[in-house]
Each structure stands twice: as structure tokens, then as C-alpha cells.
Motif scaffolding. Structure first.
Motif, mmCIF file in Angstrom:
data_model
loop_
_atom_site.group_PDB
_atom_site.id
_atom_site.type_symbol
_atom_site.label_atom_id
_atom_site.label_comp_id
_atom_site.label_asym_id
_atom_site.label_seq_id
_atom_site.Cartn_x
_atom_site.Cartn_y
_atom_site.Cartn_z
ATOM 1 N N ILE A 307 -17.465 23.720 53.498
ATOM 2 C CA ILE A 307 -16.752 23.722 52.220
ATOM 3 C C ILE A 307 -17.090 22.467 51.422
ATOM 4 N N ALA A 308 -17.168 21.318 52.098
ATOM 5 C CA ALA A 308 -17.504 20.070 51.411
ATOM 6 C C ALA A 308 -18.905 20.134 50.807
ATOM 7 N N GLY A 359 -21.672 11.962 35.603
ATOM 8 C CA GLY A 359 -22.351 12.770 36.613
ATOM 9 C C GLY A 359 -22.643 12.028 37.903
ATOM 10 N N PRO A 360 -23.254 10.837 37.845
ATOM 11 C CA PRO A 360 -23.531 10.116 39.101
ATOM 12 C C PRO A 360 -22.269 9.823 39.911
ATOM 13 N N GLY A 361 -21.178 9.492 39.237
ATOM 14 C CA GLY A 361 -19.930 9.239 39.961
ATOM 15 C C GLY A 361 -19.389 10.493 40.622
ATOM 16 N N ALA A 366 -18.584 13.728 45.629
ATOM 17 C CA ALA A 366 -18.827 14.926 46.441
ATOM 18 C C ALA A 366 -19.565 14.578 47.730
ATOM 19 N N GLU A 367 -20.544 13.674 47.640
ATOM 20 C CA GLU A 367 -21.276 13.271 48.841
ATOM 21 C C GLU A 367 -20.368 12.519 49.815
ATOM 22 N N LEU A 372 -17.230 12.437 54.913
ATOM 23 C CA LEU A 372 -15.914 12.439 55.548
ATOM 24 C C LEU A 372 -15.743 13.671 56.437
ATOM 25 N N ALA A 373 -16.152 14.850 55.916
ATOM 26 C CA ALA A 373 -16.030 16.083 56.710
ATOM 27 C C ALA A 373 -16.895 16.010 57.964
#
Length: 504
Positions: A307-308, A359-361, A366-367, A372-373
């Protein structure tokens, strides 16, 4: 303009009425009668589908009843069904939007327009009515958005993984439930076995205490000897009462797990138990491989990691330029229109320039979610490996404790036989009788407790490995069929292989 003050007053009155309606809502507390009635209705609904218990209840029937009627398990099944429904709904997010709308317009005077000469700046004396006072506009249109399509696609993939997570949570709840039922059943079986003996020994101890106090008051024996005698009897009474209190809740716990009427007395059929070390003979590496592939917590973390990653792709889609298309069929009843029917189409390309800065932030966020996942998955895997070794060791310890408790109980049984012979020959005192029976009851209770610990340890190991009964859908099977399936799937370790996952 005539009538304007009246219209303004009317508008003020309408606004005041609307505001007063919003402020008149107050909390409405449920009455005791309503709560009582709802409680009776809920209680009836909880027991409505459960088949009545008749005759002796076996441990397989208890597990089957728990799987079919346990209320917490029903909630898990409904959560899983809800996740499937949400997945069905999320598929529609990828479809174009088809919008049908109709509106009615009214004004109290004509819409009149004038023209101004561009060269002279003078207004034209002509006044034109360009719209009817009342008219309706209807349209049927379709619109399609590229970003909405991409986001909807990844949302649907994420929801599909959430369905699988709900399945794993249901599996884990099933493992815990089966473990609790097995432990509660053996506790209730020991209560059923020992209750009569505990009560009779309690009565005997109470009588011995009364006799000793009578002898003390009548000076028939040394007061210090009488007090020591009473101290020993009271200590035995304390042990017996502790046993009685522990056994008193076993039936209630089992009834709650299998959703049986709480006040109903359950007659349990004690199964034959044989010590088996088949689980301990399986290589540890095989257990680890099975846990990595079938443990519910690990599988859930795999889906969370997926999902991540989908969230990262969804973020990328939002950063792309957006392409939107719309087409509509329109109709207006305004008689001043030359064309009251018309079709309209549009194509638009847009890009949010702020995406160049944000966008970069967003991508880094998301990364970070992916990392974390992944870290959570690694942590759960390592914890599961440790839990596998721990559960195996706990099973070995529980088996050793049971064998020791069984040997002690067997020895106490032989002692009890000799003491019974002494009692028949009237060579045993009342205190010795109480102490002997208390010891026998304690040794039998500890044997049952050790047996329950073996059952709990074995169920804990099965839960860690993700091993579960090979059964079909619980809703599709009758209680008798489900019980037969559980009986057939009992030889877990003898047929140990790749476990069946998500069989329901």
C-alpha cells in the motif's frame, strides 16, 4: 422600487426562522426503559442464530460453536465483508463522471440590457429583454479526468490490499479464539470434575473445625494442640476456597466464547488426552519457513508495504499535467434563445505550477512511508521468528510440567488408596482425612492446569505459524459439518506441511 421593503422584511424573517431552527436542537438522553428494551432486543439477536446445546459438549463442538457464533468473530467477518464492499465501490472511481442536472430560475422582473455607443459614449434608447422571468435548464454531460483516473486506479489497488489485510486480521482473531476456547474448555472440564469433591471436602473441613473448637471450649484437649489443629484445618479451607473460586468462573468464560446462554449449565465431555511431542520433532528451520509464509501479522505487513508503494505512485500521478474532457447535451426553455438545444464539448490541459516546488517534498514523504512500512515488516518478521522459538520452547516446558503433574497426581492417587484403607480401619484422624483429600484435589487441579497450559501452548505455536483448520466457509456449513471438519483437521503436526491459509 415598490414592494422592496416588504421583500427585505420577508427575507429577514426567513433567515431568522432558519437560524432559530438550527439553535433549538438539544441533546436527547436515552431513557432507562429504552436502554432496557434495546438490551433485551440485542440479547435476543445475539442468541437468535445459535443452535441450542443438548447433551454433552465436546471440545470440537465448542470450537465449532465459537467459530460460528462468537460475537467478536462475527464482527471480524463483517469487517471483512465491508472491505469487499468498499473494493466494489472503489472500482467506480475509475469511471468517467456522468452528470444529469436540471434547474429552475425565477426573478420578479425582466432582465433588461442596454447598449452604449463606443464612439460617443451615449446609451442606446432601446432596452432589450434577453431572458424570461422563469425558465428551466437541463443538461446531461460526461466528464473524464486523467488524474482522477490514475488516482482512482491506485486507490482501488490499495483497497484490494486492505481487503487482504482484513482477511489476515480475521485469521488472527480465529487463532486467538481457538486458543481461548481450548484453554477455557479444559478449565471448565476440571471445574466439572472437581466441584463435587471440593464441596464435600469443604463440608468435612468445616465440620472438623467446629469439632475442634468444641473440644477446645470443653477443655477436652490441650488448648495449644487445638489451636494448631484449627490452624491446619483453616489453611486447608483457604486452599479449598481458592480452588472453588478459580473454578467458579470457568463455565461463564466458556459460555461467553461459544455464545451460549450464560446461565445454562454446560455438561462437558472430557476428551482423552495423550502426550504428543510431534510438534517438537519438526525441524526449527521448517517452523521458521512456515511462519514467514503464513503468519497473519507478517502477511499484513507485506500488504501494508505494498500500500505504501502504491501511495508513491499515486503521488507521482498527482504531479503530472492534467488532461480533462467534457461533453454535454443541454436544453433551455427560455423562449428568447434562438437555439434552445445545443451540444457542448471541451478539452483542457492544466498544470499546477506549485507542483514544481511541492513535488520533491511530496515524493520524499511517500518514500519515507515506504521505508517505514519496510522497517515495520522487518521488525514483525524478526519478532515472529523469536515468537516461533519461544512458542516451541513454551510447548516443551508445558509438556514437561504436565508429565510431572501427572506423575504427582498418580502418586497421590496411590497414597489416597492407602489412606482410604486406614480410614476404613479407623486409624486416620479427621484432620488427616481433610489434609489428604485437599492434597488429592490440588494435585488433580494442577494436572488439569498443566493440561490447559499444554493446549494453550500448542494453540499459540499454531497461531504463530499460521496453521489453521482446513474448513470451508463457516456460513455455508452447518454446525455438525463444521464440527466434523474440525475433527478431521486435528492431526495438525502429523500432516504438517504448507498450511492452508484463508480457508474460510
Amino acid at each position: 422600487m415598490p414592494g422592496t421593503p416588504y421583500k427585505k422584511n420577508s427575507l429577514v424573517i426567513l433567515v431568522a426562522l432558519a437560524l432559530s431552527a438550527c439553535t433549538t436542537i438539544s441533546p436527547q438522553q436515552l431513557s432507562e426503559q429504552a436502554l432496557t428494551e434495546q438490551g433485551h432486543a440485542d440479547r435476543g439477536a445475539a442468541l437468535a442464530e445459535a443452535e441450542p446445546i443438548s447433551g454433552m459438549l465436546t471440545i470440537e463442538q465448542a470450537i465449532a460453536r465459537a467459530l460460528k457464533y462468537n460475537l467478536e468473530r462475527r464482527s471480524r467477518l463483517m469487517e471483512e465483508a465491508m472491505a469487499f464492499r468498499q473494493l466494489d465501490v472503489s472500482h467506480y472511481d475509475m469511471l468517467p463522471k456522468l452528470l444529469a442536472q436540471s434547474g429552475y430560475s425565477w426573478r420578479d422582473n425582466d432582465k433588461i440590457s442596454q447598449s452604449r455607443n463606443n464612439e460617443t459614449g451615449e446609451l442606446s434608447p432601446s432596452q432589450f429583454v434577453s431572458q424570461e422571468r422563469t425558465h428551466t435548464l437541463s443538461s446531461l454531460g460526461v466528464s473524464w479526468n486523467l488524474i482522477d483516473l490514475g488516482v482512482g486506479y491506485y486507490n482501488t489497488r490499495q483497497q484490494a490490499d486492505r481487503v487482504l489485510i482484513a482477511v489476515e486480521k480475521r485469521r488472527k482473531a480465529m487463532h486467538v479464539l481457538m486458543q481461548d476456547v481450548r484453554t477455557a474448555f479444559w478449565r471448565a472440564a476440571s471445574a466439572q470434575k472437581l466441584r463435587a469433591e471440593v464441596q464435600s471436602t469443604l463440608a468435612l473441613a468445616e465440620q472438623a473445625l467446629v469439632d475442634s473448637r468444641t473440644a477446645e471450649s470443653e477443655r477436652l484437649r490441650n488448648p495449644l494442640d487445638a489451636l494448631r489443629y484449627q490452624r491446619q484445618v483453616l489453611e486447608n479451607l483457604r486452599l479449598l476456597e481458592a480452588i472453588d473460586q478459580e473454578l467458579s468462573t470457568a463455565q461463564i468464560e466458556l459460555a461467553a466464547l461459544i455464545n451460549a446462554p450464560i446461565g445454562q449449565r454446560l455438561q462437558l465431555a472430557e476428551p482423552e488426552f495423550r502426550v504428543s511431542r510431534q510438534a517438537l520433532e519438526i525441524p526449527v528451520t521448517r517452523l521458521e519457513e512456515t511462519a514467514m509464509a503464513a503468519n497473519a501479522d507478517i502477511r499484513e505487513q507485506h500488504y501494508n508495504a505494498r500500500i505504501a508503494r502504491e501511495e508513491t505512485r499515486k503521488t507521482l500521478v498527482r504531479l503530472f499535467p492534467n488532461l480533462s474532457f467534457n461533453y454535454s447535451i443541454n436544453y433551455d426553455t427560455d423562449s428568447y434563445l434562438v437555439n434552445s438545444n445545443w451540444n457542448e464539448a471541451g478539452l483542457q490541459l492544466s498544470f499546477n505550477l506549485f507542483n514544481l516546488f511541492t513535488g520533491p517534498g511530496q515524493l520524499k514523504l511517500a518514500e519515507a512511508g515506504v521505508k517505514l512500512a519496510d522497517q515495520r515488516r522487518i521488525a514483525v518478521q524478526m519478532a515472529t521468528l523469536a515468537q516461533t522459538h519461544l512458542a516451541r520452547q513454551q510447548l516443551a516446558n508445558a509438556l514437561n510440567q504436565f508429565e510431572r503433574a501427572d506423575a504427582i497426581w498418580s502418586t497421590d492417587q496411590r497414597i489416597n488408596g492407602h489412606m482410604q484403607n486406614r480410614q476404613n480401619s479407623q486409624m486416620q484422624s479427621q484432620l488427616d482425612m481433610v489434609a489428604n483429600q485437599t492434597t488429592a484435589i490440588l494435585s488433580l487441579l494442577r494436572r488439569y492446569q498443566a493440561l490447559a497450559q499444554v493446549q494453550a501452548a500448542e494453540a499459540r505455536l499454531q497461531s504463530t505459524l499460521g496453521v489453521e483448520p482446513r474448513i470451508s466457509s463457516v456460513d455455508d456449513l452447518s454446525l455438525a459439518q463444521l464440527t466434523d471438519d474440525i475433527i478431521r483437521s486435528q492431526n495438525t503436526w502429523g500432516d504438517f506441511g504448507q498450511p492452508t491459509v484463508g480457508g474460510e
